[in-house]
Design a protein around this motif. Structure first.
Motif, PDB file in Angstrom:
ATOM      1  N   LEU A 263       0.843  -1.189   0.000  1.00 33.41           N
ATOM      2  CA  LEU A 263       0.000   0.000   0.000  1.00 33.41           C
ATOM      3  C   LEU A 263       0.881   1.242   0.000  1.00 33.41           C
TER       4      LEU A 263
ATOM      5  N   GLN B 163      -8.664   6.559   3.412  1.00 32.56           N
ATOM      6  CA  GLN B 163      -8.294   5.996   2.117  1.00 32.56           C
ATOM      7  C   GLN B 163      -8.576   7.029   1.040  1.00 32.56           C
TER       8      GLN B 163
ATOM      9  N   VAL C  77      -7.908  -4.795   1.933  1.00 33.60           N
ATOM     10  CA  VAL C  77      -7.147  -3.846   1.124  1.00 33.60           C
ATOM     11  C   VAL C  77      -6.619  -4.546  -0.126  1.00 33.60           C
TER      12      VAL C  77
ATOM     13  N   GLU D 241      -3.419   0.538  -3.154  1.00 32.82           N
ATOM     14  CA  GLU D 241      -4.352   1.512  -2.572  1.00 32.82           C
ATOM     15  C   GLU D 241      -3.573   2.555  -1.778  1.00 32.82           C
TER      16      GLU D 241
END
Length: 82
Positions: free
Chosen positions: A12, A46, A65, A69
């Protein structure tokens, strides 16, 4: 040997920093901890294009997730006044 969904990890982005090895099934607070950020003083949002999904007061709720992202941490402490 079989792998379960719980063993998958993804990479991420948190506060413009790459964060590898995040369990795909996790919590916002765990993402903060993995990024070296204290969940007691921050919460996670997010980033999805122009939209943001806030996890304020939802830090221990399970989320899924996906690779790539993007998230930002937001400070929840008092704002200094001048």
């Amino acid at each position: 040997m079989t792998t379960t969904a719980h063993s998958h990890t993804v990479t991420l982005e948190v506060d413009n920093e790459t964060l590898p090895g995040v369990p795909q099934h996790t919590t916002p607070n765990e993402i903060l901890r993995l990024a070296g950020i204290d969940p007691a003083t921050h919460y996670l949002e997010q980033v999805q294009g122009r939209h943001q999904i806030s996890y304020k007061d939802k830090g221990d709720e399970p989320i899924t997730v996906h690779p790539g992202e993007r998230f930002v941490s937001l400070f929840t402490g008092p704002t200094p006044t001048s």
